[in-house]
Scaffold this active site. Structure first.
Site, PDB file in Angstrom:
ATOM      1  N   SER A   1       0.825  -1.208   0.000  1.00  7.60           N
ATOM      2  CA  SER A   1       0.000   0.000   0.000  1.00  7.60           C
ATOM      3  C   SER A   1       0.858   1.255   0.000  1.00  7.60           C
ATOM      4  O   SER A   1       1.965   1.275   0.570  1.00  7.60           O
ATOM      5  CB  SER A   1      -0.860  -0.021   1.264  1.00  7.60           C
ATOM      6  OG  SER A   1      -1.493   1.220   1.443  1.00  7.60           O
TER       7      SER A   1
ATOM      8  N   TYR B   1      -1.834   0.193  10.357  1.00  8.25           N
ATOM      9  CA  TYR B   1      -2.123  -0.458   9.071  1.00  8.25           C
ATOM     10  C   TYR B   1      -0.912  -0.355   8.144  1.00  8.25           C
ATOM     11  O   TYR B   1      -0.426  -1.354   7.613  1.00  8.25           O
ATOM     12  CB  TYR B   1      -3.357   0.185   8.424  1.00  8.25           C
ATOM     13  CG  TYR B   1      -3.553  -0.226   6.988  1.00  8.25           C
ATOM     14  CD1 TYR B   1      -4.054  -1.477   6.654  1.00  8.25           C
ATOM     15  CD2 TYR B   1      -3.209   0.638   5.935  1.00  8.25           C
ATOM     16  CE1 TYR B   1      -4.211  -1.862   5.336  1.00  8.25           C
ATOM     17  CE2 TYR B   1      -3.366   0.264   4.617  1.00  8.25           C
ATOM     18  CZ  TYR B   1      -3.874  -0.987   4.326  1.00  8.25           C
ATOM     19  OH  TYR B   1      -4.018  -1.360   3.011  1.00  8.25           O
TER      20      TYR B   1
ATOM     21  N   LYS C   1       1.888  -3.346   6.683  1.00 11.82           N
ATOM     22  CA  LYS C   1       2.210  -3.581   5.264  1.00 11.82           C
ATOM     23  C   LYS C   1       3.720  -3.476   5.056  1.00 11.82           C
ATOM     24  O   LYS C   1       4.313  -4.264   4.317  1.00 11.82           O
ATOM     25  CB  LYS C   1       1.478  -2.565   4.390  1.00 11.82           C
ATOM     26  CG  LYS C   1      -0.026  -2.760   4.355  1.00 11.82           C
ATOM     27  CD  LYS C   1      -0.409  -3.824   3.345  1.00 11.82           C
ATOM     28  CE  LYS C   1      -1.888  -4.101   3.315  1.00 11.82           C
ATOM     29  NZ  LYS C   1      -2.293  -5.030   2.280  1.00 11.82           N
TER      30      LYS C   1
HETATM   31  N1  UFG Z   1     -13.385  10.649   2.549  1.00 12.79           N
HETATM   32  C1  UFG Z   1     -14.376  11.566   2.839  1.00 12.79           C
HETATM   33  N2  UFG Z   1     -15.549  11.093   3.338  1.00 12.79           N
HETATM   34  C2  UFG Z   1     -15.778   9.776   3.571  1.00 12.79           C
HETATM   35  C3  UFG Z   1     -14.754   8.850   3.289  1.00 12.79           C
HETATM   36  C4  UFG Z   1     -13.569   9.320   2.766  1.00 12.79           C
HETATM   37  O1  UFG Z   1     -14.219  12.774   2.646  1.00 12.79           O
HETATM   38  O2  UFG Z   1     -16.878   9.429   4.035  1.00 12.79           O
HETATM   39  C5  UFG Z   1     -12.119  11.136   1.967  1.00 12.79           C
HETATM   40  C6  UFG Z   1     -10.897  10.781   2.790  1.00 12.79           C
HETATM   41  O3  UFG Z   1     -10.642  11.807   3.715  1.00 12.79           O
HETATM   42  C7  UFG Z   1      -9.833  10.669   1.708  1.00 12.79           C
HETATM   43  C8  UFG Z   1     -10.597  10.213   0.471  1.00 12.79           C
HETATM   44  O4  UFG Z   1     -11.964  10.496   0.740  1.00 12.79           O
HETATM   45  O5  UFG Z   1      -9.300  11.923   1.440  1.00 12.79           O
HETATM   46  C9  UFG Z   1     -10.455   8.730   0.214  1.00 12.79           C
HETATM   47  O6  UFG Z   1     -10.711   8.043   1.428  1.00 12.79           O
HETATM   48  P1  UFG Z   1     -10.804   6.463   1.528  1.00 12.79           P
HETATM   49  O7  UFG Z   1     -11.187   6.152   2.936  1.00 12.79           O
HETATM   50  O8  UFG Z   1     -11.666   5.966   0.425  1.00 12.79           O
HETATM   51  O9  UFG Z   1      -9.323   5.960   1.232  1.00 12.79           O
HETATM   52  P2  UFG Z   1      -7.928   6.469   1.887  1.00 12.79           P
HETATM   53  O10 UFG Z   1      -7.370   7.566   1.067  1.00 12.79           O
HETATM   54  O11 UFG Z   1      -8.084   6.666   3.330  1.00 12.79           O
HETATM   55  O12 UFG Z   1      -7.032   5.194   1.604  1.00 12.79           O
HETATM   56  C10 UFG Z   1      -6.139   4.775   2.549  1.00 12.79           C
HETATM   57  C11 UFG Z   1      -4.775   4.590   1.921  1.00 12.79           C
HETATM   58  C12 UFG Z   1      -4.700   3.334   1.167  1.00 12.79           C
HETATM   59  C13 UFG Z   1      -5.203   2.221   2.001  1.00 12.79           C
HETATM   60  C14 UFG Z   1      -6.597   2.489   2.414  1.00 12.79           C
HETATM   61  C15 UFG Z   1      -7.047   1.357   3.307  1.00 12.79           C
HETATM   62  O13 UFG Z   1      -4.471   5.678   1.050  1.00 12.79           O
HETATM   63  O14 UFG Z   1      -3.360   3.050   0.860  1.00 12.79           O
HETATM   64  O15 UFG Z   1      -6.651   3.655   3.164  1.00 12.79           O
HETATM   65  O16 UFG Z   1      -8.399   1.254   3.366  1.00 12.79           O
HETATM   66  F1  UFG Z   1      -5.111   1.055   1.327  1.00 12.79           F
END
Ligand code: UFG
Length: 329
Positions: free
Chosen positions: A117, A141, A145
């Site tokens: 990741s 997490y 990894k």
């Molecule tokens: N987000 C919102 N509202 C939400 C959910 C997410 O604004 O309800 C935003 C988050 O703040 C982030 C973006 O949308 O900026 C994407 O969020 P995700 O939760 O979909 O994914 P992440 O960027 O948190 O992903 C991270 C890491 C990955 C990892 C993953 C694990 O970048 O490498 O979490 O679930 F694999």
């Protein structure tokens, strides 16, 4: 036909990988605990229910099927939960893969493809992030990894294990045929939450902060389609099976989209006005995460085919519309 053990083959990305392996002349053998995976998503080969921490079960699989390589998609992936329940993450994401690797070594199975990741990099020092960026994860997490990546390197040096670690950015989208998709419980990822809101299953989408130093104030991420991830896994597999060295590769599109852009694109694709509200920032979210995947393109010959955000959301919407209650619907 070569047998590939797919650990986590009932999950979101692992199940698509099995379909893709089968299309490309390999036989996937699935091992999945079904803690988060879905039995309905296992269709392309034998299925074993259980954990990679069971030596007995692993030995049973290895003595039934000659295995050419192992792909591991079975890590727990909730960043927030990894902070509040680190033991669960160190056990499943580090201790269990150690048992898997030890058992592979005993059985002389030497090829391994690992779903790593971008969370292993931590807070980015530069964008786009390349594979040489320092790895200082900021949550358990990401640390789990990174620990597996380190274990793989040490097993490589000591025992000759050949491995490829694929560092995904934000995995998204669904099977372009509409057969497999994202069905997490609980769901925390942005795109499925946006689409569930479009279906009326949620009142609104929370935008976690709009005061980041980005073009519209919301976080920017590099979304990568699961079919493009699967293509990279197959190329990595063929590389190690051909006797070439393993390595670490980023998998992203090199392009970022803000939370607001994701919601606006989903508005257009679904034809529905998706309600959203700005809420406080989520702890541990970097403002921007964008990867450079030049290395995967030049060394593996990877060519993403579903890179457009519209395509990613379209395929996901197609699946969510047909499966409003997930696999059970
Ligand atoms: N987000 C919102 N509202 C939400 C959910 C997410 O604004 O309800 C935003 C988050 O703040 C982030 C973006 O949308 O900026 C994407 O969020 P995700 O939760 O979909 O994914 P992440 O960027 O948190 O992903 C991270 C890491 C990955 C990892 C993953 C694990 O970048 O490498 O979490 O679930 F694999």
């Amino acid at each position: 036909m070569r047998n590939i053990l797919v650990v986590g083959g009932a999950g979101y990305i692992g199940s698509y990988m099995c379909k893709y392996l089968s299309k490309n002349g390999y036989q996937p053998i699935v091992l999945d605990s079904l803690v988060y995976g879905h039995r309905e998503a296992v269709k392309w080969g034998p299925f074993f229910e259980g954990s990679m921490s069971s030596r007995e079960l692993l030995n049973q699989i290895f003595s039934t099927y000659p295995i050419s390589a192992v792909m591991h998609f079975a890590a727990f992936c909730y960043v927030g939960e990894s902070v509040t329940e680190p033991a669960k993450y160190y056990r499943n994401n580090v201790s269990s893969p150690l048992t898997l690797l030890e058992t592979m070594q005993e059985q002389n199975i030497n090829n391994f493809i690992f779903s790593s990741s971008c969370a292993t990099y931590g807070e980015p020092l530069e964008i786009p992030i390349s594979e040489t960026h320092p790895q200082h994860p900021i949550n358990p997490y990401g640390r789990t990894k990174l620990m597996v990546e380190q274990m793989l390197a040490d097993f490589g040096n000591a025992y000759g294990l050949k491995s490829v670690s694929l560092r995904y950015f934000n995995a998204a989208g669904a099977d372009p045929d509409g057969e497999l998709g994202e069905d997490h419980h609980p769901e925390t990822h942005l795109i499925p939450l946006v689409l569930q809101t479009a279906l009326g299953q949620r009142e609104s989408v929370s935008i976690f902060g709009d005061d980041y130093p980005t073009k519209d104030g919301t976080c920017v991420r590099d979304y990568i389609h699961i079919a493009d991830l699967a293509q990279a896994h197959l190329l990595a597999l063929e590389r190690v099976l051909d006797g070439m060295p393993g390595g670490q590769y980023n998998l992203g599109n090199g392009e970022g989209h803000s939370v607001k852009e994701v919601i606006e694109t989903a508005d257009r694709i679904t034809g529905r006005a998706i309600p959203s509200k700005v809420t406080p920032r989520r702890a541990g979210d970097p403002a921007v995460l964008i990867g450079s995947s030049q290395k995967a393109m030049s060394e593996l010959g990877w060519k993403p085919a579903f890179a457009a955000l519209e395509t990613i959301i379209e395929t996901a919407w197609n699946w969510h519309k047909k499966h409003p209650g997930g696999y059970k619907s």
